[in-house]
Enzyme design. Sequence first.
Site, PDB file in Angstrom:
ATOM      1  N   VAL A   1     -20.320  -1.354  -5.964  1.00 34.59           N
ATOM      2  CA  VAL A   1     -20.372  -2.749  -5.517  1.00 34.59           C
ATOM      3  C   VAL A   1     -21.823  -3.217  -5.346  1.00 34.59           C
ATOM      4  O   VAL A   1     -22.231  -4.248  -5.897  1.00 34.59           O
ATOM      5  CB  VAL A   1     -19.592  -2.915  -4.188  1.00 34.59           C
ATOM      6  CG1 VAL A   1     -19.772  -4.321  -3.628  1.00 34.59           C
ATOM      7  CG2 VAL A   1     -18.113  -2.624  -4.404  1.00 34.59           C
ATOM      8  N   GLY A   2     -22.615  -2.455  -4.585  1.00 33.86           N
ATOM      9  CA  GLY A   2     -23.970  -2.879  -4.236  1.00 33.86           C
ATOM     10  C   GLY A   2     -24.886  -3.016  -5.445  1.00 33.86           C
ATOM     11  O   GLY A   2     -25.649  -3.985  -5.572  1.00 33.86           O
TER      12      GLY A   2
ATOM     13  N   LYS B   1       0.854  -1.176   0.000  1.00 36.92           N
ATOM     14  CA  LYS B   1       0.000   0.000   0.000  1.00 36.92           C
ATOM     15  C   LYS B   1       0.890   1.225   0.000  1.00 36.92           C
ATOM     16  O   LYS B   1       1.962   1.228   0.623  1.00 36.92           O
ATOM     17  CB  LYS B   1      -0.861   0.033   1.274  1.00 36.92           C
ATOM     18  CG  LYS B   1      -2.053   0.931   1.155  1.00 36.92           C
ATOM     19  CD  LYS B   1      -3.162   0.178   0.452  1.00 36.92           C
ATOM     20  CE  LYS B   1      -4.392   0.987   0.243  1.00 36.92           C
ATOM     21  NZ  LYS B   1      -5.440   0.188  -0.389  1.00 36.92           N
TER      22      LYS B   1
ATOM     23  N   GLY C   1     -25.950   0.333   0.659  1.00 38.30           N
ATOM     24  CA  GLY C   1     -24.981   1.061  -0.173  1.00 38.30           C
ATOM     25  C   GLY C   1     -25.157   0.695  -1.633  1.00 38.30           C
ATOM     26  O   GLY C   1     -24.637  -0.316  -2.099  1.00 38.30           O
ATOM     27  N   TYR C   2     -25.924   1.517  -2.369  1.00 35.65           N
ATOM     28  CA  TYR C   2     -26.199   1.199  -3.772  1.00 35.65           C
ATOM     29  C   TYR C   2     -25.188   1.926  -4.666  1.00 35.65           C
ATOM     30  O   TYR C   2     -25.533   2.790  -5.457  1.00 35.65           O
ATOM     31  CB  TYR C   2     -27.644   1.588  -4.112  1.00 35.65           C
ATOM     32  CG  TYR C   2     -28.205   0.918  -5.342  1.00 35.65           C
ATOM     33  CD1 TYR C   2     -28.470  -0.440  -5.353  1.00 35.65           C
ATOM     34  CD2 TYR C   2     -28.448   1.642  -6.501  1.00 35.65           C
ATOM     35  CE1 TYR C   2     -28.987  -1.056  -6.478  1.00 35.65           C
ATOM     36  CE2 TYR C   2     -28.964   1.034  -7.639  1.00 35.65           C
ATOM     37  CZ  TYR C   2     -29.221  -0.322  -7.614  1.00 35.65           C
ATOM     38  OH  TYR C   2     -29.726  -0.940  -8.743  1.00 35.65           O
ATOM     39  N   GLY C   3     -23.905   1.598  -4.503  1.00 35.20           N
ATOM     40  CA  GLY C   3     -22.851   2.193  -5.329  1.00 35.20           C
ATOM     41  C   GLY C   3     -22.300   1.153  -6.286  1.00 35.20           C
ATOM     42  O   GLY C   3     -23.015   0.230  -6.695  1.00 35.20           O
TER      43      GLY C   3
HETATM   44  P1  NAD Z   1     -19.275   3.766  -4.013  1.00 37.23           P
HETATM   45  O1  NAD Z   1     -18.816   5.088  -3.551  1.00 37.23           O
HETATM   46  O2  NAD Z   1     -19.462   3.510  -5.468  1.00 37.23           O
HETATM   47  O3  NAD Z   1     -20.677   3.384  -3.311  1.00 37.23           O
HETATM   48  C1  NAD Z   1     -20.896   3.488  -1.940  1.00 37.23           C
HETATM   49  C2  NAD Z   1     -22.397   3.553  -1.715  1.00 37.23           C
HETATM   50  O4  NAD Z   1     -22.640   3.520  -0.321  1.00 37.23           O
HETATM   51  C3  NAD Z   1     -23.041   4.849  -2.231  1.00 37.23           C
HETATM   52  O5  NAD Z   1     -24.292   4.525  -2.801  1.00 37.23           O
HETATM   53  C4  NAD Z   1     -23.246   5.678  -0.944  1.00 37.23           C
HETATM   54  O6  NAD Z   1     -24.352   6.568  -1.063  1.00 37.23           O
HETATM   55  C5  NAD Z   1     -23.529   4.564   0.030  1.00 37.23           C
HETATM   56  N1  NAD Z   1     -23.302   4.934   1.433  1.00 37.23           N
HETATM   57  C6  NAD Z   1     -22.314   5.686   1.975  1.00 37.23           C
HETATM   58  N2  NAD Z   1     -22.483   5.767   3.308  1.00 37.23           N
HETATM   59  C7  NAD Z   1     -23.586   5.043   3.603  1.00 37.23           C
HETATM   60  C8  NAD Z   1     -24.255   4.730   4.803  1.00 37.23           C
HETATM   61  N3  NAD Z   1     -23.801   5.184   5.971  1.00 37.23           N
HETATM   62  N4  NAD Z   1     -25.357   3.947   4.744  1.00 37.23           N
HETATM   63  C9  NAD Z   1     -25.811   3.458   3.557  1.00 37.23           C
HETATM   64  N5  NAD Z   1     -25.202   3.725   2.381  1.00 37.23           N
HETATM   65  C10 NAD Z   1     -24.102   4.496   2.407  1.00 37.23           C
HETATM   66  O7  NAD Z   1     -18.235   2.725  -3.372  1.00 37.23           O
HETATM   67  P2  NAD Z   1     -17.977   1.223  -3.815  1.00 37.23           P
HETATM   68  O8  NAD Z   1     -16.858   1.187  -4.774  1.00 37.23           O
HETATM   69  O9  NAD Z   1     -19.281   0.589  -4.172  1.00 37.23           O
HETATM   70  O10 NAD Z   1     -17.422   0.615  -2.459  1.00 37.23           O
HETATM   71  C11 NAD Z   1     -18.296   0.252  -1.400  1.00 37.23           C
HETATM   72  C12 NAD Z   1     -17.503  -0.509  -0.345  1.00 37.23           C
HETATM   73  O11 NAD Z   1     -16.934  -1.675  -0.924  1.00 37.23           O
HETATM   74  C13 NAD Z   1     -16.323   0.239   0.271  1.00 37.23           C
HETATM   75  O12 NAD Z   1     -16.196  -0.198   1.609  1.00 37.23           O
HETATM   76  C14 NAD Z   1     -15.136  -0.239  -0.524  1.00 37.23           C
HETATM   77  O13 NAD Z   1     -13.932  -0.139   0.207  1.00 37.23           O
HETATM   78  C15 NAD Z   1     -15.516  -1.675  -0.723  1.00 37.23           C
HETATM   79  N6  NAD Z   1     -14.886  -2.341  -1.871  1.00 37.23           N
HETATM   80  C16 NAD Z   1     -15.034  -1.843  -3.116  1.00 37.23           C
HETATM   81  C17 NAD Z   1     -14.497  -2.525  -4.188  1.00 37.23           C
HETATM   82  C18 NAD Z   1     -14.691  -2.061  -5.616  1.00 37.23           C
HETATM   83  O14 NAD Z   1     -14.365  -2.811  -6.511  1.00 37.23           O
HETATM   84  N7  NAD Z   1     -15.224  -0.881  -5.858  1.00 37.23           N
HETATM   85  C19 NAD Z   1     -13.764  -3.710  -3.991  1.00 37.23           C
HETATM   86  C20 NAD Z   1     -13.645  -4.194  -2.688  1.00 37.23           C
HETATM   87  C21 NAD Z   1     -14.216  -3.506  -1.635  1.00 37.23           C
END
Ligand code: NAD
Length: 366
Positions: A181-182, A77, A177-179
């Site tokens: 990943v979700g 890292k 968390g509908y981002g």
């Molecule tokens: P993102 O920013 O695309 O999405 C995050 C989502 O979570 C958003 O919809 C946001 O509105 C929502 N959110 C934030 N705070 C919240 C809360 N308190 N309650 C409910 N929803 C909330 O991020 P992402 O890339 O989808 O990553 C999500 C998680 O997965 C993070 O912990 C990240 O470290 C982990 N992760 C991501 C990846 C990847 O490939 N992107 C891989 C491994 C782990």
Amino acid sequence: MSELFAFADDYGPAKVVAIHHPKASLKAILVVDNVAAGPAIGGARMAVDVTYEECFRLARAMTWKNAAAGLPHGGAKAVIFADPTMPEADKERTMRAFARAIEPIADYVPGPDMGTNEACMAWVTDEIGRAVGLPRVIGGIPLDEIGATGFGLATAAEAVAATGRIMLDGARVVVQGYGAVGRHAARFLDERGAQLVAVSDSRGAIRHDDGLDLDALDTLKADGRSVADLDHGVAISADDLIGVPCDIWIPAARPDVLSGANVDRLDTKLFLQGANIPATLDAEQRLHERGILSVPDFIANAGGVICGAVEFRGGSERAAFDVIAQSIGRNTKEVLERSLTDNAPPRTAALAMAGERVRTAMRFRQ
Ligand code: NAD
């Protein structure tokens, strides 16, 4: 003994590099934790408030994640002490200076992380010829766009279903968390017959027992609105999301959302960890006692790192999906079997598996 060695153990870190380049206003730390299996891949994070301790912990987490995924890569890292919202031209200068500083550390391959993105990795590659998470036009596989991590979560759920502990057809799914990943996890599970019944984002949560319309949710998010603005379903509080009865509950937002204080309200069969460290250790132990299966983060959400490793070898998007399916399917199965045999929480089993793989690789090195 210097405090730099406070975290040192038999696994690492192999190298800790402090970078200071006053003319480029660059201050950074690189922790290369373990390179027994191959060059270490790990994100380069840009933030003003990161610490050496955090950098070390994240590097070690990458050692476990890469080993657990069966990738020929160690963990590392880098943290760059700077404001990621600086003007683009300054950011490019900082990233290029960072790239030149790490050039001699040939066993470190940077990837994007908090505060850095595909463009940053393109600048690094332009300087030193190596990075992952590149823009598509220069050979990158856009992992969030294609849903690499969400696909991996659906694969893990399939592996659980193969043991008979859940059925995917008709399974009720809750996503926090509908981002990136979700959203993709919901879609890939939907394609396997499951149904999203409740979802949240940072601004609200919504529940609809007959199933939420994924296309409508995507349209809302694309318009910059909240999932709670959906015209069907009932708005619920973020806290109520925990207790919605379902078969699969997916944390995909923040760390530590499940703790000793709320774990007993969870009403599900499978806690599928999309976010990193979404549950405290006591909550994971309690899930195990309650017979709720939990697939740990570094097993279930490895789709992104696998995608990066495939990209590093010049592989295609199709190849990335194939490797994610094979690797996460096999690892989830192994972790579940070990957990059952040892009557230990899946995280304990997964750490034992990753540790064995790292130690085996270390035996081949001097
Ligand atoms: P993102 O920013 O695309 O999405 C995050 C989502 O979570 C958003 O919809 C946001 O509105 C929502 N959110 C934030 N705070 C919240 C809360 N308190 N309650 C409910 N929803 C909330 O991020 P992402 O890339 O989808 O990553 C999500 C998680 O997965 C993070 O912990 C990240 O470290 C982990 N992760 C991501 C990846 C990847 O490939 N992107 C891989 C491994 C782990």
